[in-house]
Design an enzyme around this catalytic site. Structure first.
Site, PDB file in Angstrom:
ATOM      1  CD  GLU A  54     -28.347  10.311 -42.782  1.00 61.98           C
ATOM      2  OE1 GLU A  54     -28.475  10.682 -44.078  1.00 61.98           O
ATOM      3  OE2 GLU A  54     -27.631   9.254 -42.409  1.00 61.98           O
ATOM      4  CB  CYS A  88     -31.447   8.601 -44.185  1.00 65.05           C
ATOM      5  SG  CYS A  88     -30.588   7.417 -43.175  1.00 65.05           S
ATOM      6  CB  ALA A 158       9.846   0.587 -43.816  1.00 68.26           C
ATOM      7  CB  SER A 176      10.849  -9.866 -41.478  1.00 67.66           C
ATOM      8  OG  SER A 176      10.383 -10.003 -40.083  1.00 67.66           O
ATOM      9  CG  LEU A 212       0.649 -10.591 -44.297  1.00 67.62           C
ATOM     10  CD1 LEU A 212       0.128 -11.201 -45.557  1.00 67.62           C
ATOM     11  CD2 LEU A 212       1.338  -9.287 -44.164  1.00 67.62           C
ATOM     12  NE  ARG A 215       2.525  -9.830 -34.737  1.00 61.05           N
ATOM     13  CZ  ARG A 215       2.831  -9.681 -35.929  1.00 61.05           C
ATOM     14  NH1 ARG A 215       1.788  -9.736 -36.683  1.00 61.05           N
ATOM     15  NH2 ARG A 215       3.830  -9.329 -36.766  1.00 61.05           N
ATOM     16  N   GLY A 294       6.087  -7.382 -51.661  1.00 64.41           N
ATOM     17  CA  GLY A 294       7.654  -6.646 -51.637  1.00 64.41           C
ATOM     18  C   GLY A 294       7.720  -5.668 -52.787  1.00 64.41           C
ATOM     19  CB  THR A 297       4.051  -6.830 -55.178  1.00 65.17           C
ATOM     20  OG1 THR A 297       4.375  -8.482 -55.259  1.00 65.17           O
ATOM     21  CG2 THR A 297       2.556  -6.438 -55.183  1.00 65.17           C
TER      22      THR A 297
END
Length: 350
Positions: A54, A88, A158, A176, A212, A215, A294, A297
Site C-alpha cells: 500500500e 498501513c 521424480a 545421482s 541443494l 545454481r 529421499g 523421508t
C-alpha cells in the site's frame, strides 16, 4: 466494458507474485489504486523491512489529491501494528482514501481485523472477501504457517515411466541418476528460490552428494535442512560448500557424542519425528519447506498425512527395477508438460 472488483484484485495478485522469492516470512501482497475505472498507482511488497504494498502504491501516485477520490485495492488486510514499518491502515486514513477493497483478512493475531477496524472507524468504506479463495491460495504458505503453526509442506520428486525414483545401487555405489531433463531441473531450481527451506534425508546426501542450491537460476538459496538422526553427515559433503544456511537435525539421544558441527540441532525423533522436524523449522520463522527426498523421508510425510502440495515429475526412462516411487492413490489436480517430462500437481484437502 466496466472493470469490476475482481479485475483489479487479480492485478493485485499479479503484483504480489513479484515478491515470491524475497517477501518471506512476510506474505505476498500487491496493491492498486483506481480512479474512474483506471489504475493510477501500483505497488507490491518486496522484502521484510521494506515498505508494504500500500505504501508503494500510494507513493507511485504523483498527484496525491487524486487519492481523496480513489479506491485502493489490496489482497491482504492493511496492517495495524508497528513492526519494521508503520501501520498501513493509518497511512490510508491519513491520505483520505475513501474506499478500500480487500481480498483476505490477515490471520496474524496483531493485525487480524484491527486494520479493517481502523479504516471503518475513520469512515472509510471497506469491502472484503473479493476472490477470497484465490487469495488464500496465493498466500497458502503464510496462512498455513499462522493457522497450523508449521511450515507449508511441499513434496517433490521424480519417477521413471515404470515408477522407480532411483536405480538399484550396488553396495557403496554413489552418485545421482537424473530421471528428468534439463528443463525440469531448471524449474526445480526456480522453485527452490521461492521456498524458505529445502529438506532431504541423510541417505540422499550420502548417496547423491547434492549441493541443494539454486545454481541453475538467479535467486536466493533456501535454507538446507538434512534429517540425520545418528550424525552420519560430515563437513566433507557438498551441502557445506556454499554460504547458504544449513540445519542438520539429529536425535537428542546422540547429543553427548555429536558435537562435531555447529549446524547440528538436537530434537527427540523417537515419537513423532515429522512434528519434531517441522517444529524446529517453525520456531525459526520458516514459512515453507520443499521436501526433495529421499524415498524414506518422502514416505514418512505421506504416511503421516503431513503435506500440503505434491509436485511429481514422470521422466522418460524405464528403470526396470530400483527404489520404488511412493505410491499415490490420488488424482492430480493438474498435469503439464515440462520439456520431455510430465509434471503432476496434487493438493491436500483443506
Amino acid at each position: 466494458m466496466k472493470k469490476g472488483h475482481e479485475f483489479f484484485m487479480r492485478r493485485c495478485f499479479e503484483l504480489a507474485l513479484a515478491g515470491s522469492a524475497s517477501a518471506s516470512p512476510n506474505p505476498l501482497v500487491g496493491s492498486v489504486i483506481v480512479l474512474d475505472g483506471k489504475i493510477i498507482g501500483e505497488g507490491f511488497h518486496y522484502k521484510a523491512g521494506l515498505p508494504h504494498a500500500e505504501v508503494n502504491a500510494i507513493a507511485s501516485v504523483d498527484d496525491k489529491l487524486l487519492l481523496k477520490k480513489a479506491t485502493i485495492y489490496v489482497n491482504l488486510e492493511p496492517c495495524a501494528h508497528h513492526g519494521k514499518t508503520p501501520p498501513c491502515a493509518n497511512l490510508i486514513v491519513s491520505m483520505g482514501i475513501p474506499r478500500v477493497v480487500i481480498c483476505n483478512k490477515d490471520p496474524f493475531e496483531q493485525v487480524s481485523g484491527k486494520g479493517i477496524e481502523i479504516l471503518k472507524e475513520a469512515g472509510i468504506e471497506v469491502i472484503t472477501g473479493i476472490l477470497e479463495e484465490e487469495g488464500r491460495f496465493l498466500n497458502r504458505r503464510f496462512f498455513t504457517s499462522i493457522e497450523k503453526q508449521r511450515p507449508y509442506v511441499l513434496l517433490k520428486w521424480a519417477k521413471s515411466k515404470d515408477s522407480f525414483m532411483d536405480i538399484s545401487r550396488k553396495d557403496g555405489e554413489k552418485g545421482s541418476f537424473m530421471i528428468t531433463g534439463m528443463d525440469a531441473r531448471r524449474l526445480v531450481h526456480q522453485w527452490r528460490t521461492e521456498e524458505d527451506a529445502i529438506l532431504v534425508g541423510y541417505n540422499t546426501v550420502i548417496n547423491d552428494n547434492p549441493e541443494l542450491n539454486t545454481r541453475l537460476v538467479n535467486g536466493r538459496h533456501p535454507i538446507k535442512v538434512v534429517v540425520d538422526p545418528q550424525g552420519r553427515i560430515q563437513p566433507t559433503y557438498k551441502i557445506f560448500l556454499d554460504n547458504a544456511p544449513l540445519i542438520i537435525i539429529s536425535d537428542i539421544k546422540y547429543q553427548t557424542e555429536l558435537n562435531d558441527i555447529p549446524q547440528r540441532v538436537f530434537v527427540d525423533l523417537s515419537i513423532d519425528s515429522i512434528s519434531a522436524i517441522l517444529n524446529v523449522l517453525h520456531k525459526r520463522n520458516i514459512r515453507s519447506v520443499m521436501v526433495e527426498g529421499g524415498g524414506f523421508t518422502l514416505q514418512q510425510f505421506i504416511s503421516s498425512n503431513v503435506w500440503d502440495e505434491i509436485r511429481l515429475f514422470t521422466g522418460q526412462h524405464h528403470l526396470v527395477n530400483g527404489m520404488p516411487s511412493p505410491d499415490l492413490e490420488l488424482i492430480p489436480t493438474k498435469s503439464i508438460q515440462v520439456g520431455v517430462d510430465q509434471l503432476d500437481y496434487y493438493y491436500a484437502a483443506t
